[in-house]
Design an enzyme around this catalytic site. Structure first.
Site, PDB file in Angstrom:
ATOM      1  N   ALA A  65       0.994  -1.161  -0.134  1.00 15.71           N
ATOM      2  CA  ALA A  65       0.019  -0.099  -0.141  1.00 15.71           C
ATOM      3  C   ALA A  65       0.865   1.179  -0.106  1.00 15.71           C
ATOM      4  O   ALA A  65       2.134   1.142   0.406  1.00 15.71           O
ATOM      5  CB  ALA A  65      -0.847  -0.060   1.178  1.00 15.71           C
ATOM      6  N   GLY A 108       0.957  -5.110   0.859  1.00 10.88           N
ATOM      7  CA  GLY A 108      -0.233  -5.106   0.074  1.00 10.88           C
ATOM      8  C   GLY A 108      -0.110  -5.720  -1.157  1.00 10.88           C
ATOM      9  O   GLY A 108      -0.996  -6.341  -1.761  1.00 10.88           O
ATOM     10  N   GLU A 111      -0.291  -9.342  -0.511  1.00  6.33           N
ATOM     11  CA  GLU A 111      -1.624  -9.570  -0.059  1.00  6.33           C
ATOM     12  C   GLU A 111      -2.581  -9.628  -1.366  1.00  6.33           C
ATOM     13  O   GLU A 111      -3.400 -10.725  -1.253  1.00  6.33           O
ATOM     14  CB  GLU A 111      -1.897  -8.549   1.059  1.00  6.33           C
ATOM     15  N   GLU A 131       5.441  -4.969   6.542  1.00  3.23           N
ATOM     16  CA  GLU A 131       4.600  -3.745   7.539  1.00  3.23           C
ATOM     17  C   GLU A 131       5.478  -3.836   9.042  1.00  3.23           C
ATOM     18  O   GLU A 131       5.241  -2.677   9.348  1.00  3.23           O
ATOM     19  CB  GLU A 131       3.117  -4.501   7.589  1.00  3.23           C
TER      20      GLU A 131
HETATM   21  C1  HXC Z   1       4.781   4.637  -1.200  1.00  3.17           C
HETATM   22  C2  HXC Z   1       6.900   3.666  -2.273  1.00  3.17           C
HETATM   23  C3  HXC Z   1       6.546   2.315  -1.774  1.00  3.17           C
HETATM   24  C4  HXC Z   1       5.402   2.299  -0.891  1.00  3.17           C
HETATM   25  C5  HXC Z   1       8.296   1.984  -2.854  1.00  3.17           C
HETATM   26  N1  HXC Z   1       8.117   3.524  -2.639  1.00  3.17           N
HETATM   27  N2  HXC Z   1       7.694   1.556  -2.306  1.00  3.17           N
HETATM   28  N3  HXC Z   1       6.089   4.720  -2.055  1.00  3.17           N
HETATM   29  N4  HXC Z   1       4.617   3.282  -0.710  1.00  3.17           N
HETATM   30  N5  HXC Z   1       5.036   0.935  -0.298  1.00  3.17           N
HETATM   31  C6  HXC Z   1       8.753   4.451  -3.669  1.00  3.17           C
HETATM   32  C7  HXC Z   1       9.989   5.033  -2.842  1.00  3.17           C
HETATM   33  O1  HXC Z   1       9.720   5.976  -1.827  1.00  3.17           O
HETATM   34  C8  HXC Z   1      10.702   5.716  -3.927  1.00  3.17           C
HETATM   35  O2  HXC Z   1      10.191   7.099  -4.277  1.00  3.17           O
HETATM   36  C9  HXC Z   1      10.478   4.804  -5.185  1.00  3.17           C
HETATM   37  O3  HXC Z   1       9.126   4.132  -5.039  1.00  3.17           O
HETATM   38  C10 HXC Z   1      11.399   3.843  -5.306  1.00  3.17           C
HETATM   39  O4  HXC Z   1      11.715   3.194  -4.325  1.00  3.17           O
HETATM   40  P1  HXC Z   1      13.179   2.720  -3.689  1.00  3.17           P
HETATM   41  O5  HXC Z   1      13.049   2.459  -2.343  1.00  3.17           O
HETATM   42  O6  HXC Z   1      14.009   3.950  -3.922  1.00  3.17           O
HETATM   43  O7  HXC Z   1      13.740   1.552  -4.327  1.00  3.17           O
HETATM   44  P2  HXC Z   1      14.529   0.344  -3.972  1.00  3.17           P
HETATM   45  O8  HXC Z   1      15.820   1.094  -3.078  1.00  3.17           O
HETATM   46  O9  HXC Z   1      14.864  -0.591  -5.386  1.00  3.17           O
HETATM   47  O10 HXC Z   1      13.700  -0.459  -3.017  1.00  3.17           O
HETATM   48  C11 HXC Z   1      12.536  -1.204  -3.132  1.00  3.17           C
HETATM   49  C12 HXC Z   1      11.686  -1.621  -2.151  1.00  3.17           C
HETATM   50  C13 HXC Z   1      11.496  -0.514  -1.296  1.00  3.17           C
HETATM   51  C14 HXC Z   1      12.503  -2.621  -1.328  1.00  3.17           C
HETATM   52  C15 HXC Z   1      10.512  -2.293  -2.593  1.00  3.17           C
HETATM   53  O11 HXC Z   1      10.948   0.795  -1.955  1.00  3.17           O
HETATM   54  C16 HXC Z   1      10.635  -0.673  -0.147  1.00  3.17           C
HETATM   55  O12 HXC Z   1      10.888  -1.334   0.969  1.00  3.17           O
HETATM   56  N6  HXC Z   1       9.574  -0.227  -0.094  1.00  3.17           N
HETATM   57  C17 HXC Z   1       8.387  -0.317   0.918  1.00  3.17           C
HETATM   58  C18 HXC Z   1       7.860  -1.840   1.285  1.00  3.17           C
HETATM   59  C19 HXC Z   1       6.620  -1.812   2.264  1.00  3.17           C
HETATM   60  O13 HXC Z   1       7.219  -1.585   3.365  1.00  3.17           O
HETATM   61  N7  HXC Z   1       5.743  -2.136   1.921  1.00  3.17           N
HETATM   62  C20 HXC Z   1       4.588  -2.266   2.912  1.00  3.17           C
HETATM   63  C21 HXC Z   1       3.725  -1.133   2.909  1.00  3.17           C
HETATM   64  S1  HXC Z   1       2.337  -1.043   4.083  1.00  3.17           S
HETATM   65  P3  HXC Z   1      11.010   8.283  -4.505  1.00  3.17           P
HETATM   66  O14 HXC Z   1      10.121   9.449  -4.325  1.00  3.17           O
HETATM   67  O15 HXC Z   1      11.907   8.238  -2.977  1.00  3.17           O
HETATM   68  O16 HXC Z   1      11.850   7.915  -5.550  1.00  3.17           O
HETATM   69  C22 HXC Z   1       1.342  -2.111   3.172  1.00  3.17           C
HETATM   70  C23 HXC Z   1       0.029  -2.542   4.371  1.00  3.17           C
HETATM   71  C24 HXC Z   1      -0.978  -2.727   3.393  1.00  3.17           C
HETATM   72  O17 HXC Z   1       1.433  -2.550   2.459  1.00  3.17           O
HETATM   73  C25 HXC Z   1      -2.315  -3.121   4.543  1.00  3.17           C
HETATM   74  C26 HXC Z   1      -3.453  -2.851   3.506  1.00  3.17           C
HETATM   75  C27 HXC Z   1      -3.874  -1.462   3.327  1.00  3.17           C
END
Ligand code: HXC
Length: 257
Positions: A65, A108, A111, A131
């Protein structure tokens, strides 16, 4: 329909929904979620479509998400907006939905994959529930579907300790049907989906419904669902055609009737 966060196309009898926020690793914001489910519902109603693929790009299926959209939300706002309810719309899709996953399927994103019916993964696919690293837990079914699919201990490790699975591991634990090379992974998924789309449509719908019952009910109730879905198939033209074709040693010609 015009979409801003996804791309859609149809290849023969396969509808394809491509998540298209590459700048955010295809993170699901509310706008994209709404469009994905709208597109799935359009394909679900289209009689020229027999199976649906949801995919991202080579680098990311979806990184979860949208964290930036959620970061400032309060408990009350999340509750009032029923933030995670929209994800349940996938349960209303009656045709098979196949996730074609390359790169990251996190949070998400993972999921969403768990909510699909089958999964084709490229060799680079990685699945995880990170998460916990941002102070929350999965909210779109992850704790439940993952535990049912991979078992309690691995689900605990993934949800509590951010263990990610490679494509190979995901296949080993029953999360993935096929692993294919990164290059051309979508074409491979389409070939897989075409096979499914060529099956008797009403029987496919009944089969999906019956298998899903296995995850929702007791064995006794699930067996009753199976019977309720089995008998009516004898009222379809496709059952007559399928069995006649077998006897005549030819391919069946399904009508979806
Ligand atoms: C918003 C995101 C994002 C996310 C990545 N980006 N994941 N933006 N929400 N979930 C954005 C980054 O901020 C960045 O933007 C751009 O995408 C590229 O990501 P990088 O991190 O620079 O890339 P990389 O180093 O290759 O790493 C990739 C990655 C990492 C491992 C996927 O981005 C990451 O760990 N993302 C978050 C994963 C996460 O925690 N997901 C769970 C979310 S909570 P900028 O602007 O800086 O270039 C969830 C709850 C669901 O899903 C529940 C239901 C609602």
């Amino acid at each position: 329909m015009t979409y801003t966060t996804i791309l859609t196309e149809t290849r023969r009898r396969v509808g394809i929904v491509q998540l298209n926020r590459p700048q955010a690793m295809n993170a699901f914001n509310l706008a994209m979620l709404g469009e994905v489910f709208d597109a799935l519902e359009v394909f679900d109603k289209d009689e020229n479509v027999g199976a649906i693929i949801v995919t991202g790009n080579e680098k990311a299926f979806a990184a979860g998400a949208d964290i930036k959209e959620m970061a400032d939300q309060t408990y009350v706002q999340m509750l009032a907006n029923e933030h995670v309810k929209v994800w349940d719309r996938i349960r209303g899709i009656r045709k098979p939905v196949i996730a074609a996953v390359s790169g990251w399927a996190l949070g998400g994103g993972s999921e969403f994959v768990l909510s699909c019916d089958m999964v084709v993964a490229s060799e680079s696919a990685k699945f995880g529930q990170p998460e916990i690293t941002i102070g929350i837990i999965p909210g779109a079914g992850g704790t439940q579907r993952l535990a049912r699919l991979v078992g309690k201990h691995l689900a605990m490790e993934m949800v509590i300790n951010n263990r990610t699975l490679t494509a190979q591991e995901a296949q080993q634990f029953g999360l993935v049907n096929r692993i294919v090379p990164v290059e051309g992974y979508l074409d491979a998924a389409v070939a897989f989906a075409e096979e499914i789309a060529s099956r008797a449509p009403i029987a496919v719908r009944m089969a999906k419904d019956a298998v899903n019952a296995a995850f929702e009910t007791t064995l006794t109730e699930g067996l009753a669902v199976e019977k309720r879905n089995f008998y009516p198939l004898f009222a379809t033209e496709d059952q007559k055609e399928g069995m006649q074709a077998f006897i005549e040693k030819r391919k069946p010609n399904w009508k979806g009737k």
